[in-house]
Enzyme design. Structure first.
Site, PDB file in Angstrom:
ATOM      1  CB  SER A 175      -0.918   0.021   1.229  1.00 45.71           C
ATOM      2  OG  SER A 175      -0.149  -0.047   2.423  1.00 45.71           O
ATOM      3  CG  HIS A 196      -2.947  -0.652  -2.953  1.00 51.26           C
ATOM      4  ND1 HIS A 196      -3.107   0.692  -2.654  1.00 51.26           N
ATOM      5  CD2 HIS A 196      -3.285  -1.321  -1.810  1.00 51.26           C
ATOM      6  CE1 HIS A 196      -3.514   0.815  -1.408  1.00 51.26           C
ATOM      7  NE2 HIS A 196      -3.630  -0.385  -0.886  1.00 51.26           N
ATOM      8  CD  GLU A 208      -3.018   3.456  -5.621  1.00 44.13           C
ATOM      9  OE1 GLU A 208      -2.862   4.682  -5.715  1.00 44.13           O
ATOM     10  OE2 GLU A 208      -2.971   2.846  -4.521  1.00 44.13           O
ATOM     11  CG  ASN A 246      -2.656   4.280   1.421  1.00 43.89           C
ATOM     12  OD1 ASN A 246      -3.753   4.416   1.944  1.00 43.89           O
ATOM     13  ND2 ASN A 246      -2.152   3.099   1.133  1.00 43.89           N
TER      14      ASN A 246
END
Length: 338
Positions: A175, A196, A208, A246
């Site tokens: 992540s 991800h 992702e 993130n």
């Protein structure tokens, strides 16, 4: 006036590019020839991106390293999509626990009439398990879903590079850790990529896709196709601290934690304001508990170190709670009690 044509690209177009950039006129003509040849400028100007044609990277078999929450979720959606999947972990008890989670999830889908018993049985039949990474050897795609520890991932990718056939794509479900850095542990950086998945994997639609510095277009296309087969929407980005998801999400979560730390409001009010006022389906503190406070802290540290900006410094309350073992749902105690 003489121009370039597709034939002028030659059998080794990457070699031909060395002199192209020296002449502006030649570059313009060369770009036109590239378009006529049905390829892309970026692929030709990077020899690594010519490594494998798309047809050589079709994915039929998948291995997932890690049988935890993310690993068993990825295994489930891949098996439901028709892939033969091998789920690998370091101990049989971990594998058994992951398999039990999948079986429970499939049974729940059947009870809600979102899947037939026949389809659930077929998906379960496509899953095999192992506690030896050698089981990944002949798979077309390996997805690593182990804890967010760079040295561990590098060790795993170095081993997979030796074990797996040359065509195998090596993907990480990280992540936040740099895909380019992970790829340096291998001799196939053009076939290393980030996939991800979002938690919970069977429900969340996004994957992702993170391209490292040397990830090839063919690798990117192959994992996008595999993600689509799993019923996911794959959106690509380039390697950077926190990627897109993130880098945007975790600073917001950290800010919510700072709001609590400074006594601005209680958890229920913070989450309620964001849910009712911003139409978020879950409040930031409850979401932090779901993700895991240790994971949120890790990502904030990656952002803080990678961006070199104190605006990404993790809240002291977050640091203290992780040190106290209050990790959220998985420990039973976070901002809320579970």
């Amino acid at each position: 006036m003489v121009g370039f044509g597709p034939a002028d690209l030659g059998s080794n177009p990457s070699r031909a590019t060395s002199n192209i950039r020296r002449c502006p006129y030649c570059e313009i003509q060369f770009r036109m020839a590239v378009m006529n040849a049905g390829t892309s400028w970026s692929r030709l100007m990077n020899p690594l991106r010519l490594a494998k044609p798309l047809s050589d990277m079709s994915i039929k078999t998948i291995a997932v390293l890690g049988a935890g929450q993310m690993g068993n979720g990825i295994t489930q959606v891949a098996a439901c999509a028709g892939y033969n999947v091998t789920m690998v972990d370091i101990e049989q008890s971990y594998v058994d626990r992951g398999l039990a989670t999948i079986e429970k999830s499939l049974a729940k889908l059947v009870s809600k009439e979102r899947m037939t018993q026949e389809d659930a049985d077929a998906a379960r039949g496509r899953i095999t398990t192992a506690i030896d990474r050698q089981a990944c050897a002949d798979c077309d795609l390996v997805v690593e879903a182990v804890p967010e520890i760079l040295s561990l991932k590098q060790e795993i990718f170095a081993e997979l590079d030796q074990i797996c056939k040359p065509e195998t794509i090596l993907a990480s479900n990280t992540s936040s850790i740099s895909i380019s850095t992970i790829a340096e542990a291998t001799n196939r950086p053009e076939q290393v990529i980030g996939m991800h998945f979002m938690n919970p994997v069977p429900i969340m639609k996004l994957v992702e896709i993170i391209n490292g510095k040397q990830t090839s277009d063919a690798t990117n296309a192959a994992v996008i196709e595999a993600s689509a087969t799993m019923g996911k929407t794959a959106l690509s980005c380039n390697d950077a601290p926190g990627f897109v998801s993130n880098r945007i999400l975790c600073p917001m979560l950290n800010e919510a934690i700072l709001t609590l730390q400074e006594g601005v409001a209680e958890p229920e009010a913070i989450d309620g304001i964001m849910k009712l006022g911003m139409n978020h389906p879950i409040g930031p503190l409850a979401l932090s508990d779901l993700i895991g406070l240790d994971t949120v802290l890790h990502i904030m540290n990656v952002l803080h170190e990678g961006m070199g900006d104190d605006k990404y410094a993790p809240a002291q309350l977050l640091i203290d709670m992780v040190e106290e073992g209050k990790l959220g749902r998985k420990s039973g105690q976070g901002f809320y009690t579970y």
